[in-house]
Design a protein around this motif. Structure first.
Motif, short mmCIF file in Angstrom:
data_model
loop_
_atom_site.label_atom_id
_atom_site.label_comp_id
_atom_site.label_asym_id
_atom_site.label_seq_id
_atom_site.Cartn_x
_atom_site.Cartn_y
_atom_site.Cartn_z
N ILE A 86 61.79 -6.97 25.21
CA ILE A 86 61.66 -7.98 26.26
C ILE A 86 60.19 -8.30 26.51
O ILE A 86 59.80 -9.45 26.66
CB ILE A 86 62.33 -7.50 27.56
CG1 ILE A 86 63.81 -7.19 27.32
CG2 ILE A 86 62.16 -8.53 28.67
CD1 ILE A 86 64.60 -8.36 26.82
N ARG A 146 58.86 -10.41 23.75
CA ARG A 146 59.27 -11.81 23.87
C ARG A 146 58.40 -12.54 24.89
O ARG A 146 57.95 -13.67 24.66
CB ARG A 146 60.74 -11.86 24.29
CG ARG A 146 61.41 -13.25 24.16
CD ARG A 146 61.24 -14.10 25.41
NE ARG A 146 61.76 -13.43 26.59
CZ ARG A 146 61.47 -13.79 27.83
NH1 ARG A 146 60.63 -14.80 28.05
NH2 ARG A 146 61.97 -13.14 28.86
N ILE A 147 58.10 -11.90 26.00
CA ILE A 147 57.26 -12.53 27.03
C ILE A 147 55.86 -12.78 26.49
O ILE A 147 55.28 -13.86 26.70
CB ILE A 147 57.22 -11.63 28.28
CG1 ILE A 147 58.58 -11.62 28.98
CG2 ILE A 147 56.12 -12.09 29.24
CD1 ILE A 147 58.67 -10.66 30.14
N GLN A 155 54.78 -15.83 23.94
CA GLN A 155 54.70 -17.22 24.35
C GLN A 155 53.37 -17.82 23.90
O GLN A 155 52.33 -17.15 23.92
CB GLN A 155 54.83 -17.34 25.87
CG GLN A 155 56.17 -16.88 26.42
CD GLN A 155 56.25 -17.02 27.93
OE1 GLN A 155 56.45 -18.12 28.47
NE2 GLN A 155 56.09 -15.91 28.63
N ASP A 197 51.07 -18.52 30.86
CA ASP A 197 52.48 -18.23 31.14
C ASP A 197 52.83 -16.80 30.74
O ASP A 197 53.59 -16.12 31.45
CB ASP A 197 53.38 -19.21 30.40
CG ASP A 197 53.28 -20.62 30.97
OD1 ASP A 197 52.77 -20.77 32.11
OD2 ASP A 197 53.70 -21.57 30.28
N ASP A 211 54.20 -14.21 33.48
CA ASP A 211 55.55 -13.67 33.35
C ASP A 211 55.54 -12.16 33.18
O ASP A 211 56.42 -11.46 33.68
CB ASP A 211 56.27 -14.32 32.15
CG ASP A 211 56.60 -15.78 32.41
OD1 ASP A 211 56.44 -16.22 33.57
OD2 ASP A 211 56.99 -16.48 31.46
N LEU A 270 57.26 -9.41 35.80
CA LEU A 270 58.10 -8.29 35.37
C LEU A 270 57.57 -6.97 35.93
O LEU A 270 58.34 -6.13 36.44
CB LEU A 270 58.15 -8.24 33.84
CG LEU A 270 59.00 -7.11 33.24
CD1 LEU A 270 60.45 -7.24 33.66
CD2 LEU A 270 58.88 -7.11 31.72
N PRO A 322 63.42 -11.96 34.77
CA PRO A 322 63.87 -12.78 33.65
C PRO A 322 65.30 -12.42 33.24
O PRO A 322 65.67 -11.24 33.23
CB PRO A 322 62.87 -12.45 32.54
CG PRO A 322 61.63 -12.03 33.28
CD PRO A 322 62.12 -11.33 34.51
N PRO A 323 66.12 -13.42 32.90
CA PRO A 323 67.54 -13.14 32.61
C PRO A 323 67.76 -12.09 31.52
O PRO A 323 68.64 -11.24 31.65
CB PRO A 323 68.08 -14.51 32.19
CG PRO A 323 67.17 -15.49 32.86
CD PRO A 323 65.81 -14.86 32.86
N ASP A 324 66.97 -12.18 30.43
CA ASP A 324 67.20 -11.21 29.36
C ASP A 324 66.79 -9.80 29.80
O ASP A 324 67.43 -8.81 29.43
CB ASP A 324 66.45 -11.60 28.09
CG ASP A 324 64.96 -11.85 28.32
OD1 ASP A 324 64.52 -11.86 29.49
OD2 ASP A 324 64.23 -12.04 27.32
N ARG A 355 66.98 -8.70 32.89
CA ARG A 355 68.06 -8.27 33.79
C ARG A 355 69.28 -7.83 32.99
O ARG A 355 69.92 -6.82 33.32
CB ARG A 355 68.42 -9.41 34.74
CG ARG A 355 69.43 -9.04 35.80
CD ARG A 355 69.51 -10.13 36.87
NE ARG A 355 70.42 -9.75 37.93
CZ ARG A 355 71.70 -10.10 37.98
NH1 ARG A 355 72.20 -10.88 37.01
NH2 ARG A 355 72.47 -9.71 38.97
#
Length: 1763
Positions: free
Chosen positions: A1459, A1462-1463, A1466, A1471, A1475, A1479, A1516-1518, A1520
């Motif tokens: 995760i 992935r953040i 970007q 960003d 982000d 987190l 972030p949805p992923d 979570r």
């Protein structure tokens, strides 16, 4: 009293008062915006028992308790579309909650206010919901009355019973509910209920009662954590809000009352009397239902028959047989039950409820309907059993009712689809534990052993950052470039410093040592004497002789010779004595000449000036010993007699009291001088006779005859002055009758001489120390000599300090490598202890330091190579768990001193203290003044030490050396119109004495152990008792002082004699308390209390708290009154950092304003300025004169006289404060010029506000943990020197800091002003060696609050759950990294076997073992342990962030699942950084906002006014999704374990049919087992394996929804600790969602965005005093993550760059440099950029780069804020 103005800084959303009139919802919006949102800002998250209430009684709001139970989503009761009424589950829930309070030693009662019932009943909801909850409420209240808990019932706050209760009992707080928040389309009158509850809270606080919230409270270990709202007694509080609001609240309440009335009338129209016979009750119930017209419809008789039958069946059923899902019925039957039948039945039952009916079970009832419908052909007798059928038949016949026929019922309501007799539930998805074997752990886990099936590789598919690389915990936690061990112990060599770096390091060390030297010089021993450094030689070759070398050297003090035995004197001694005699003779000759000169000058002065002159002379060292010490004090006595004789009112009683006390003090001082000579003794005897104490002359002569007389004393045969004639030379009778004390001597001593009495407690000479220790102190010395562990509990000032330093000397003399670790709870105390160690000891260790400091923020010297390490508990725990140190450092520890050991009971950090005790490889010394019920704590401590192989002793000394006199500062007494300076200041007479007995007007049944009387208090209490002797049912004659002390007549009373008298008086007091109430106007105790209460305080409202502005305006008068009464120095305690600063600014401003006014109007000042200006104009002339004198070549003396200008003008500075506008004290070792020099170096303090410097220049200091360390140390030193005489502080000066004070002042109230903190702070006053009496002043507190504090009792020390999943991980690391070192093995055995929670309860022990076994499996599945139990992969991050669990484990899961990758991938760096920070904010530094504050309307208003977003954006949805799946896995693993354990240990899991508090057993009976329905119930019962059968009563099997659900609802004997399970539920919850009560605060993200501290306080509602620490914790967490990730990437690299990765320093694994501690030229704390290790992937490196960037950015903003 909102002293910090925190509430006023709130951004209040403007809401018009007219909104309150539109609807109840509008009124809620109005009161929230104008009051409640603001009030929630000030609410504190606290431990109710350990930190707040202690053993004080509080109330639990019964309605809030029942709401919590009935709102439980697991409880099947009062739910639309479900006819269940599972009161058994509700009863269990009530007892479960109350048992959690009782098991934590909470002292509480329950109170029901009728006005609060509507929220419980959901008034306005459907008939079924309302009737169900109303009946459940009645049944639960009925059950509560059967428990051993006091239940109180009140109408409202105007109820006379409540007013009387509040006055008599004075509960500490009420634990209640706030009413929640409004939702759209509620199913009952939610807005009206919420408004009523808000008003309930408002009125409760206005009555002066604090409030805490029951919903959301957390029961952690022995703690109860919740929000605390401080009380604000204000009878006129309602006037602050619009009248329209109160009108709306009345309308809302009336609406609720009307709705309830209509509902009850419709459901049960007749008013009936309760029936106490079950049969009569049932007949009445049936009649009431059948007479209702609606009963003609449907099959009401059949339903009634089934309902009554189920009531008869319930007593025969066990809890297990009542565990079931809801039986499906025909929808029409369900509608009948919900719409009419059950509402009417429940309402009628509530109206006619008999004592015998306590149980209803909706699911048994529904199952019976379903069973009879499914078996219509079976007879009712066979279905129900003959006995129950007969009872029903008798009732039906008595009522002449037709028999029921369920055949027709079944035909009319067919069941579709048909159901089977058995209910089959799917087994929940579980995971078996992985097999595990370990020789150390298996021994202790055998008790909970379960047989497990083998399972394949446990690791998930996640593979990010999983190199399966073993992790060696050998590097710094915040900087992976630093190693823990040096090269020769397995570490790497440090980088060689260049010349500039060495010089910088040397400058820093020199600067620190200079500061330490200055601080050390201000420290004194127990008797106020400066400390002298003791040089201890290296042991060297004598190391083996530990038995002799370990003892401190004997103090060379001559013992008194034995009687009739000639002392042997060697030749060498004779020579030394001769030389000493010659030297003494020379000194005597010099003293005689000097004394004659001084006498001549003294006689030339007036008596008053002569006294001042002699007092100054007595500070000269030559007047401290020998005959001169006696004669100068005798002359001082002579002057005192002369002064009395010249006094115009010398015969006045008050004047006589004052002079007799001062004269007897001088006589006592002279009599105790070793150089007392016969003629001086004769003069003292003459003085005693003159005062009327002739009976005491014989005692004085006996004392003199037993006192060794020196040769010089024998030869001193005459005085240098003529002593005042006091006796007739012939008759030896007094010549001045007015000097005679005609009062009984014992009464006189009690009344006036108490504070000057001998304080010793069986003191004797002991060669081991330099003073005469009391008996208990000698016991401590004996224990230390025998290498025993000790717990010493003694009040502040009793004399505990020497214990630590005696142990240090033992270690230093015992060897050259033994270690003593001194653990202090605060950094301030660490610095002071280090300075004191430096002042006391020196030892040359060939380059190694004798001592070292190691805190979380900084280090001084090498903590691993010293012999005395001074540290904080967190650091020692880390070092004891450090694998590299387990071989080379830990085994060398000989002693651990735990100062302020009571800190183990605190919510924050308490577990670390317990870990130290369990891990300690040596005896410990525990020191404290404030442990409640210390015997209980000592029992556990002794068990731990015994298991470690050490003997243990408990030494308790209950008496203070000096008494504490309590006073109230009466702000209602009128003060002068304006402050005009300290010179000739008119005392306001506001300091009013609080007699201990006067405290009892508060109402008390048990006196605290430290409730004590001064000698004068004893006398006044006896006299008050005597005045009511005719009404007292026991004889007081034995308490008459002359009779009580008859055996001591002619002897001076000692403190121990007064203690004996005090005990006798307290025994009488206890009888009075037991037999009468001090609040009863007709009682004797009430009259005695009234007589001993200051009349000025009697006239004031005892609940009154002054407004903030009044308090601040009067601070100058408070300090000036203390100054004029001689009660400075003083520490003013306030527990909010910002308020401390506000108070100091207020004082400085008042002094400056008064000074400015005085200077503008004073002729004296104008003249002084004019003289100074003229002096400056003559400067050139003086220079020319000096040059002229040089040319004339005058001799040196004349030249010096010309060059040195000693005039006042030379040192005069008009910008300096005038003395009368300053609290600076006279100090012989520190001057204003020294302060100016220090202020010129203030660059070391950072950006200190100017008012701080101005305050120092006026003798005022501020001390709290947020202040710079250099400034704090300076304040401590200047206060000890007497230069600063007013210090405003939080509790930082209460924990052992050497800051002796005359007076402790409590300024304003605070939730943190607890029984414990009160005693810690009050104990600073009257320190031994400084004051004979300490004073405690209450200012800005109500009288009642002051009384509560004095009468409060200390809470017992509860245990902490010492084991977390991360701790288990660290234990494996300790074993692995130390190669199973013996120290590591012993530490783990201790942690597994001896924790306090397992010692005090079997539940705690089982919780511990269950959690360890689960954690092992969890860590393996998380990729942190391999199959062999070795730490791998992301262990460093997880372990080093141990204090953040479970956030550290959540971070590991997110890293493994990519995760964070992935953040960070970007394309937009901004960003990516933002982000990533969001987190991190979700994981670390979480703070909650009350949901009402985070409402949409309030947020909209806030965002228009400030740059903060206030509420943190969602996870972030992923991320979570990953954490939810992670939580699901935790649940599956633990559920599988719980089920297997419960099934394999079923025989051991007892008490599953027993309620947890009442012990009521519901095992059922053997009757009617042949009935068909009973067999059906047994066959269809759920019978869960792990779930509690009481919870399963609502239809829940072993399928748990959450980890919280699992931990809270398993069987009683299956002990699971909810808060130890690393659940991620609190992280995955969406902030501000409707099912949560709090939203997440975005303060970290907001600070990262705008960096404005003021905005954080105003919009994010973070107290200014907390901001620095919150930001520091977060930045340190970021550094730990960066360091752990960097080390992992480096270790995984195949080609390491040895040069670039070389460590730069030796470390213990946890330290960084705190910007608040840093000097100006220290390194800025930035870590150099890490070079990319070979082989690291682009994704991993990108992650590190973004993390490094975020860490540096946040750290820079943080440092900029500090700078």
């Amino acid at each position: 009293m909102d002293l910090d103005n925190f509430d006023r800084t709130a951004e209040v959303r403007p809401v018009a008062a007219s909104v309150a009139t539109t609807s109840a919802a509008g009124a809620v919006e109005f009161i929230d915006s104008q009051w409640y949102n603001i009030a929630t800002r000030g609410a504190r998250w606290m431990d109710l028992i350990g930190d707040y209430a202690g053993s004080e009684l509080f109330l639990i709001d019964g309605e809030a308790l029942l709401q919590l139970v009935l709102d439980d989503h697991l409880l099947a009761l009062g739910r639309d579309y479900d006819p269940s009424f599972q009161i058994l589950h509700a009863l269990h829930s009530v007892e479960y909650i109350l048992e959690k309070f009782q098991s934590r030693s909470a002292v509480f009662e329950i109170a029901f206010w009728r006005i609060g019932r509507h929220l419980t009943m959901h008034t306005g909801s459907s008939d079924f919901v309302f009737a169900s909850r109303s009946l459940a409420r009645t049944l639960l209240i009925k059950h509560l009355h059967k428990l051993n808990i006091v239940i109180n019932t009140f109408e409202d706050f105007a109820d006379p019973k409540w007013v009387e209760y509040l006055t008599r009992v004075k509960p500490m707080f009420v634990m209640t509910e706030d009413g929640g928040t409004l939702i759209e389309h509620p199913d009952f009158l939610l807005a009206e209920c919420t408004l009523t509850q808000r008003v309930f809270l408002f009125d409760l606080l206005a009555q002066g009662v604090s409030v805490t919230l029951l919903r959301g409270a957390e029961f952690r270990d022995t703690k109860i954590m919740t929000f605390v709202f401080e009380q604000r007694f204000n009878p006129a509080a309602r006037q602050a809000l619009s009248r329209k609001l109160w009108d709306a609240s009345i309308i809302a309440f009336d609406s609720l009352e009307t709705t309830e009335s209509h509902a009850r009338t419709a459901l049960a129209p007749q008013t009936l009397q309760s029936k106490f016979d079950q049969e009569a009750f049932l007949k009445t119930l049936i009649q009431q239902i059948l007479v209702d017209p609606s009963s003609k419809k449907g099959f009401i008789r059949e339903l009634l028959y089934a309902f009554v039958a189920h009531l008869f069946i319930l007593p025969s059923l066990s809890v297990e047989e009542r565990t079931r899902v809801l039986h499906p019925l025909n929808p029409d039957v369900t509608d009948i039950l919900l719409d009419s039948f059950l509402p009417k039945v429940f309402s009628n039952i509530e109206r006619i409820l008999p004592e015998a009916v306590t149980d209803i079970d909706g699911r048994i009832f529904v199952s019976l309907i379903g069973f009879l419908s499914e078996n219509p052909s079976a007879s009712l007798a066979s279905c129900l059993g003959p006995e129950i059928y007969a009872k029903l038949d008798a009732i039906w016949e008595a009522l002449a009712l037709p028999r029921v026929d369920f055949t027709v019922f079944a035909a009319h309501f067919p069941l579709t689809p048909p159901t089977n007799n058995a209910v089959v539930l799917q087994n929940p998805a579980t995971m078996c534990l992985l097999p595990f074997e370990h020789p150390i752990f298996d021994e202790y886990l055998a008790l909970i052993h379960v047989n497990m099936e083998p399972e394949d590789d446990p690791y998930e598919t996640a593979s990010n950052l999983e190199f399966n690389t073993p992790f060696a915990d050998t590097h710094h936690w915040h900087n992976h470039r630093r190693a823990i061990l040096p090269a020769h112990m397995g570490g790497e060599d440090p980088v060689t410093m260049n010349e500039w770096q060495r010089r910088r390091q040397l400058r820093s060390q020199q600067r620190f040592m200079a500061t330490l030297q200055t601080q050390a010089e201000t420290l004194t021993g127990a008797f106020g004497m400066p400390l002298r450094q003791m040089a201890i030689p290296m042991v060297g070759s004598q190391r083996s002789k530990t038995s002799s070398a370990a003892k401190p050297r004997a103090i060379q003090e001559k013992k008194p010779p034995k009687a009739n035995k000639k002392e042997h004197v060697s030749s060498a001694d004779r020579i030394r004595q001769a030389n000493a005699a010659k030297k003494q003779t020379k000194q005597d000759d010099s003293n005689e000449v000097w004394w004659k000169d001084q006498l001549k000058m003294a006689k030339e002065r007036s008596i008053e000036n002569g006294i001042t002159f002699i007092d100054n002379l007595m500070r000269n060292k030559r007047t401290w010993d020998g005959w001169l010490a006696v004669e100068i004090r005798l002359y001082r006595l002579h002057l005192e007699f002369e002064l009395w004789h010249e006094h115009p009112e010398r015969e006045d009683a008050a004047v006589r009291d004052r002079f007799t006390v001062s004269i007897l003090r001088l006589i006592k001082d002279i009599r105790e001088r070793p150089g007392l000579f016969p003629i001086a003794a004769a003069k003292l005897d003459m003085a005693l006779v003159a005062l009327g104490f002739s009976d005491y002359v014989a005692l004085s002569e006996a004392s003199q005859s037993g006192q060794s007389s020196s040769a010089e004393a024998d030869t001193h045969t005459e005085l240098g002055f003529k002593f005042k004639k006091l006796l007739d030379s012939k008759r030896r009778s007094p010549v001045r009758r007015y000097m005679q004390v005609i009062e009984d001597p014992e009464r006189w001593q009690l009344r006036l001489f108490g504070e000057f009495m001998d304080r010793s407690m069986d003191s004797q000479w002991d060669p081991r120390v330099a003073f005469q220790p009391d008996a208990w102190q000698r016991t401590v010395l004996d224990c230390l000599d025998e290498n025993m562990s000790v717990l010493v509990v003694a009040p502040t000032s009793a004399g505990k300090t020497f214990i630590s330093y005696y142990a240090m000397e033992q270690v230093l003399r015992g060897s050259d490598d033994g270690i003593l670790v001194y653990v202090a709870p605060t950094k301030a105390l660490v610095s002071q202890i280090a300075a004191e160690v430096y002042a006391r000891f020196s030892k040359d260790l060939n380059g190694r330091s004798c001592w070292a400091i190691h805190t979380r923020d900084y280090r001084v010297n090498n903590p691993q190579s010293c012999q005395i390490l001074v540290t904080v508990p967190e650091i020692l725990a880390i070092m004891l768990l450090s694998p590299p140190l387990a071989h080379v450092w830990t085994p060398r520890i000989k002693r651990i001193v735990l100062d302020e050991i009571h800190t183990i009971g605190q919510q924050e950090g308490g577990a670390v203290w317990e870990q130290i005790i369990l891990l300690a490889p040596c005896p410990i010394i525990g020191l404290s003044a404030t442990i409640g019920h210390p015997e209980q704590f000592n029992t556990w401590l002794e068990s731990v030490q015994s298991a470690h192989g050490y003997k243990h002793a408990f030494i308790q000394h209950p008496h203070r050396y000096s008494h504490l006199r309590k006073l109230a500062y009466a702000l209602h007494v009128e003060a002068p119109t304006s402050f005009r300076g300290l010179d000739d200041y008119p005392n306001t007479d506001r300091l009013r004495f609080l007699h201990p007995i006067s405290m009892l007007s508060f109402g008390v049944r048990n006196l605290p152990p430290d409730f004590s009387f001064e000698a004068a208090d004893c006398l006044s209490f006896y006299q008050a008792l005597q005045s009511y002797s005719s009404r007292i049912p026991f004889n007081l004659d034995a308490l008459e002082p002359s009779r009580f002390f008859a055996d001591l007549h002619g002897s001076w009373l000692k403190q121990k004699d007064v203690i004996r008298y005090e005990s006798a008086l307290k025994a009488v007091l206890k009888q009075l308390i037991d037999s009468s109430d001090p609040q009863d106007p007709s009682s004797v105790l009430h009259d005695v209390t009234r007589d001993l209460t200051d009349p000025v305080l009697t006239s004031v409202d005892h609940q009154h708290v002054p407004p903030r502005d009044t308090f601040l305006e009067n601070l100058i008068y408070l300090t000036s009154d203390l100054h004029s009464s001689g009660d400075l120095p003083a520490i003013l305690f306030q527990f909010d950092r910002k308020v401390c600063e506000t108070m100091a600014q207020s004082l400085v401003n008042a002094l400056e304003a008064a000074e400015k006014e005085w200077r503008s109007t004073s002729p004296e000042w104008a003249k002084k300025i004019a003289d100074w200006e003229r002096w400056k104009l003559q400067a050139r002339a003086r220079e020319r004169q000096a040059e002229k004198m040089k040319k004339q070549k005058k001799d040196n003396d004349e030249l010096r006289n010309v060059e040195v200008d000693t005039s006042w003008e030379r040192s005069f500075d008009p910008s300096e404060p005038s003395p009368q506008f300053s609290f600076i004290g006279v100090s012989s070792v520190y001057s204003k010029s020294d302060l100016e020099k220090e202020l010129r170096n203030r660059w070391r303090w950072g950006n200190v506000p100017s008012w701080v410097l101005r305050a120092l220049q006026r003798g005022i200091g501020v001390h709290h943990a947020g202040m710079n360390k250099h400034y704090r140390s300076l304040v401590e030193s200047l206060y000890r020197l007497g230069f600063l005489r007013v210090v405003i502080a939080t509790g930082t000066l209460a924990l052992g800091i050497n800051a002796p004070t005359r007076t402790s002042v409590f300024c304003g109230d605070s939730p943190f002003l607890t029984a414990l903190m009160y005693r810690q702070c009050a104990g600073r006053a009257g320190r031994r060696g400084y004051d004979l009496l300490g004073k405690v002043v209450f200012c800005g507190l109500s009288i009642q609050r002051s009384q509560r504090l004095v009468l409060s009792r200390l809470p017992s020390l509860g245990g902490n759950f010492p084991m977390t999943s991360t701790m288990v991980l660290r234990l494996f690391s300790l074993l692995h990294g130390s190669d199973n070192a013996p120290v590591a093995q012993n530490a783990i055995r201790s942690l597994l076997q001896l924790p306090h929670v397992s010692f005090t309860s079997e539940a705690g022990r089982m919780q511990l073992l269950h959690h360890i076994r689960f954690s092992i499996d969890y860590l393996r599945r998380s990729g942190l342990l391999d199959r062999a139990g070795n730490p791998i992969n992301l262990f460093g991050i997880a372990s080093h962030l141990y204090y953040t669990e479970p956030s550290n484990l959540a971070l590991v899961a997110l890293l493994r699942h990519g995760i964070l990758h992935r953040i960070c991938e970007q394309s937009n760096d901004i960003d990516a950084r933002r982000d990533l920070l969001i987190l991190m904010c979700h994981l670390f530094g979480r703070k909650y906002l009350p949901k009402s504050y985070a409402s949409k309307e309030n947020l909209k208003h806030l965002l228009q006014k400030c740059p903060s977003i206030v509420v943190l954006p969602p996870l972030p949805p992923d991320a979570r999704s990953v954490l939810m799946e992670h939580d699901e896995e935790i649940k599956r693993v633990f559920t599988g374990y719980a089920m297997v354990y419960a099934s394999q240990h079923a025989a051991e899991l007892t008490e599953n049919d027993q309620l947890p508090l009442s012990g009521m057993v519901l095992a059922g009976t053997d009757n009617d087992f042949s009935s068909l329905f009973h067999q059906h119930l047994r066959n269809t019962a759920l019978r869960p394996v792990a779930r509690s059968p009481f919870v399963a009563n609502s239809g829940h099997g072993d399928d748990f929804a959450t980890v919280e659900d699992l931990a809270r609802t398993t069987r009683r004997s299956l002990y699971l600790n909810e808060h130890a399970i690393p659940s991620m539920a609190h992280i995955t919850t969406i902030p501000g969602s409707d099912d949560e009560h709090f939203a997440l605060n975005a303060y970290l993200l907001d600070f990262y965005t705008h960096g404005q501290v003021a905005v954080l306080e105003k919009a994010n509602i973070i107290r200014r005093g907390d901001i620095w620490y919150l930001l520091q914790d977060f930045t340190l967490s970021l550094k730990v993550i960066r360091s752990g990730l960097g080390q992992l990437l480096t270790n995984a690299s195949q080609n390491q760059d040895a040069e670039s990765e070389a460590p730069t320093d030796l470390d213990s694994g946890y330290a960084t440099f705190d910007p608040a501690e840093a000097d100006g030229d220290e390194e800025d704390g930035k870590e150099g950029s890490m070079k990319r290790p070979t082989g690291v992937s682009d994704r991993d490196w990108r992650l590190y780069q973004v993390l490094d960037s975020v860490t540096n950015e946040f750290d820079e903003k943080f440092r900029a804020m500090w700078a």
